[in-house]
Design an enzyme around this catalytic site. Structure first.
Site, PDB file in Angstrom:
ATOM      1  N   ASP A  30       0.827  -1.203   0.000  1.00  0.00           N
ATOM      2  CA  ASP A  30       0.000   0.000   0.000  1.00  0.00           C
ATOM      3  C   ASP A  30       0.865   1.259   0.000  1.00  0.00           C
ATOM      4  O   ASP A  30       1.926   1.290   0.619  1.00  0.00           O
ATOM      5  CB  ASP A  30      -0.900  -0.009   1.239  1.00  0.00           C
ATOM      6  CG  ASP A  30      -1.990   1.049   1.180  1.00  0.00           C
ATOM      7  OD1 ASP A  30      -2.365   1.453   0.063  1.00  0.00           O
ATOM      8  OD2 ASP A  30      -2.463   1.459   2.251  1.00  0.00           O
ATOM      9  N   THR A  76     -10.372  -7.595  -5.971  1.00  0.00           N
ATOM     10  CA  THR A  76     -11.643  -7.611  -6.692  1.00  0.00           C
ATOM     11  C   THR A  76     -12.332  -6.253  -6.610  1.00  0.00           C
ATOM     12  O   THR A  76     -13.175  -5.933  -7.454  1.00  0.00           O
ATOM     13  CB  THR A  76     -12.571  -8.694  -6.108  1.00  0.00           C
ATOM     14  OG1 THR A  76     -12.614  -8.575  -4.671  1.00  0.00           O
ATOM     15  CG2 THR A  76     -12.075 -10.091  -6.460  1.00  0.00           C
ATOM     16  N   GLU A  77     -11.969  -5.450  -5.619  1.00  0.00           N
ATOM     17  CA  GLU A  77     -12.545  -4.108  -5.478  1.00  0.00           C
ATOM     18  C   GLU A  77     -11.831  -3.071  -6.344  1.00  0.00           C
ATOM     19  O   GLU A  77     -12.363  -1.976  -6.570  1.00  0.00           O
ATOM     20  CB  GLU A  77     -12.497  -3.664  -4.008  1.00  0.00           C
ATOM     21  CG  GLU A  77     -13.476  -4.382  -3.095  1.00  0.00           C
ATOM     22  CD  GLU A  77     -13.042  -5.802  -2.758  1.00  0.00           C
ATOM     23  OE1 GLU A  77     -11.821  -6.060  -2.653  1.00  0.00           O
ATOM     24  OE2 GLU A  77     -13.928  -6.671  -2.622  1.00  0.00           O
ATOM     25  N   ASN A  78     -10.629  -3.402  -6.816  1.00  0.00           N
ATOM     26  CA  ASN A  78      -9.863  -2.428  -7.602  1.00  0.00           C
ATOM     27  C   ASN A  78     -10.471  -2.146  -8.974  1.00  0.00           C
ATOM     28  O   ASN A  78     -10.088  -1.169  -9.636  1.00  0.00           O
ATOM     29  CB  ASN A  78      -8.413  -2.890  -7.779  1.00  0.00           C
ATOM     30  CG  ASN A  78      -7.578  -2.754  -6.521  1.00  0.00           C
ATOM     31  OD1 ASN A  78      -6.569  -3.441  -6.366  1.00  0.00           O
ATOM     32  ND2 ASN A  78      -7.985  -1.881  -5.610  1.00  0.00           N
ATOM     33  N   TRP A  79     -11.430  -2.978  -9.406  1.00  0.00           N
ATOM     34  CA  TRP A  79     -12.097  -2.711 -10.682  1.00  0.00           C
ATOM     35  C   TRP A  79     -12.856  -1.386 -10.654  1.00  0.00           C
ATOM     36  O   TRP A  79     -13.173  -0.826 -11.710  1.00  0.00           O
ATOM     37  CB  TRP A  79     -13.072  -3.840 -11.024  1.00  0.00           C
ATOM     38  CG  TRP A  79     -12.412  -5.142 -11.349  1.00  0.00           C
ATOM     39  CD1 TRP A  79     -12.332  -6.247 -10.555  1.00  0.00           C
ATOM     40  CD2 TRP A  79     -11.732  -5.487 -12.563  1.00  0.00           C
ATOM     41  NE1 TRP A  79     -11.644  -7.251 -11.193  1.00  0.00           N
ATOM     42  CE2 TRP A  79     -11.271  -6.815 -12.427  1.00  0.00           C
ATOM     43  CE3 TRP A  79     -11.475  -4.802 -13.755  1.00  0.00           C
ATOM     44  CZ2 TRP A  79     -10.566  -7.470 -13.435  1.00  0.00           C
ATOM     45  CZ3 TRP A  79     -10.775  -5.455 -14.760  1.00  0.00           C
ATOM     46  CH2 TRP A  79     -10.328  -6.765 -14.601  1.00  0.00           C
ATOM     47  N   ARG A  81     -11.709   1.420  -9.718  1.00  0.00           N
ATOM     48  CA  ARG A  81     -10.808   2.541  -9.963  1.00  0.00           C
ATOM     49  C   ARG A  81     -10.968   3.035 -11.401  1.00  0.00           C
ATOM     50  O   ARG A  81     -11.556   2.354 -12.244  1.00  0.00           O
ATOM     51  CB  ARG A  81      -9.364   2.122  -9.690  1.00  0.00           C
ATOM     52  CG  ARG A  81      -9.099   1.791  -8.230  1.00  0.00           C
ATOM     53  CD  ARG A  81      -7.628   1.592  -7.950  1.00  0.00           C
ATOM     54  NE  ARG A  81      -7.387   1.340  -6.538  1.00  0.00           N
ATOM     55  CZ  ARG A  81      -6.185   1.291  -5.979  1.00  0.00           C
ATOM     56  NH1 ARG A  81      -5.100   1.482  -6.726  1.00  0.00           N
ATOM     57  NH2 ARG A  81      -6.052   1.056  -4.680  1.00  0.00           N
ATOM     58  N   ARG A 198       1.353  -4.770   6.395  1.00  0.00           N
ATOM     59  CA  ARG A 198       0.753  -3.731   5.558  1.00  0.00           C
ATOM     60  C   ARG A 198       1.639  -2.495   5.627  1.00  0.00           C
ATOM     61  O   ARG A 198       2.012  -2.042   6.711  1.00  0.00           O
ATOM     62  CB  ARG A 198      -0.661  -3.366   6.003  1.00  0.00           C
ATOM     63  CG  ARG A 198      -1.276  -2.340   5.033  1.00  0.00           C
ATOM     64  CD  ARG A 198      -2.697  -1.960   5.368  1.00  0.00           C
ATOM     65  NE  ARG A 198      -3.213  -1.080   4.310  1.00  0.00           N
ATOM     66  CZ  ARG A 198      -4.372  -1.223   3.701  1.00  0.00           C
ATOM     67  NH1 ARG A 198      -5.161  -2.223   4.026  1.00  0.00           N
ATOM     68  NH2 ARG A 198      -4.756  -0.378   2.760  1.00  0.00           N
ATOM     69  N   SER A 206      -8.106  -5.084   4.645  1.00  0.00           N
ATOM     70  CA  SER A 206      -8.679  -4.826   3.318  1.00  0.00           C
ATOM     71  C   SER A 206      -9.034  -6.080   2.527  1.00  0.00           C
ATOM     72  O   SER A 206      -8.646  -6.229   1.371  1.00  0.00           O
ATOM     73  CB  SER A 206      -7.725  -3.943   2.510  1.00  0.00           C
ATOM     74  OG  SER A 206      -7.593  -2.670   3.116  1.00  0.00           O
TER      75      SER A 206
END
EC number: 2.5.1.-
Length: 259
Positions: A30, A76-79, A81, A198, A206
């Site tokens: 990160d 899977t959440e980065n889509w 962006r 992290r 996350s």
């Protein structure tokens, strides 16, 4: 998890001080965007600098008694962006494999990609398959990249896979327990992580390795990912080594006092 050998056989579950055996370290990489912003650069340059940090860290991990290194490359959440940033992140995986695959293979590194393959473009899917195929026989070190991965999605996919076996008459609901369930996770071939790191100073996991992190030690470091490397990794491992892993039990000293 099923029994493993070689670099994957890196930690036991007996309580007491953190083991000196080979570790499974997982890293949430990160801080790329903040690193770029601090320098007045576009986010894409932060991601590119992050690839160099990954190269340094992989090399350093191999000399620090790490047997498995799992890194969170794309969630899977980065889509959600911006499309340009998503495209750049996809391209970085492809560029990394194309530039470093032979070096990794010759160094005895096995590359594994965990996460959903659905939704990935054919060229990215081909790169993933090529990397895994080229390094499949290696056993010195495992580099596991979580790509199009989410901990909740992995658990959901595993539950669906088991349910489908029940529907086909290949299993019964009574067969399900923690050990049988985890065989359906994308992480099934690796041991649970001993240490989850992290970077960037954020203190959350996350949606990363949710099932697998049950007894992992967590270390949060303030360094932004593009500045990361062997020294920061060594500091995280040193902190881990000083901890007492109890796995729900009590420390040996506490038992002695109670007795």
């Amino acid at each position: 998890m099923p029994a493993t050998t070689g670099p994957q056989d890196v930690s036991g579950r007996a309580g007491g001080p953190a083991s000196t055996e080979r570790l499974h370290v997982a890293i949430i990489m990160d801080g790329n965007g903040r690193w770029a912003k601090q320098r007045g650069m576009p986010r894409v340059l932060g991601h590119r600098a992050g690839v160099n940090a990954l190269k340094r860290t992989v090399e350093g991990a191999q000399s620090q008694n790490v047997g498995v290194l799992t890194v969170f490359g794309f969630s899977t959440e980065n889509w959600s962006r911006p499309p340009q940033e998503v495209s750049e992140l996809m391209g970085l995986l492809k560029a990394y494999v194309e530039s470093d695959l032979e070096r990794l293979a010759k160094a005895g590194v096995r590359v594994r990609i965990i996460g959903r393959r659905t939704g990935l473009s054919p060229d990215i899917a081909e790169v993933i398959e090529r990397a895994e195929r080229r390094t499949a026989q290696n056993s010195e070190f495992v580099l596991q990249v979580a790509f199009n991965y989410g901990g909740q999605a992995d658990i959901t996919d595993a539950a669906r896979a088991f349910a489908e076996r029940v529907e086909r008459g290949e299993a019964k609901a009574s067969d399900l327990n923690e050990k049988t369930f985890e065989q359906f996770l994308s992480t099934a071939s690796a041991p649970p992580p001993d240490l989850i790191v992290r970077t960037s100073g954020e203190r959350r996991i996350s949606n990363f390795l949710l099932w697998d992190c049950a007894y992992a030690e967590l270390v949060f470091q303030d360094v932004l990912w593009p500045d990361y490397g062997p020294e920061a990794l060594a500091a995280a491992i040193a902190e881990y080594r000083g901890r007492d892993r109890r796995y729900g039990g009590v420390a040996a000293d506490d038992v002695a006092v109670a007795g």
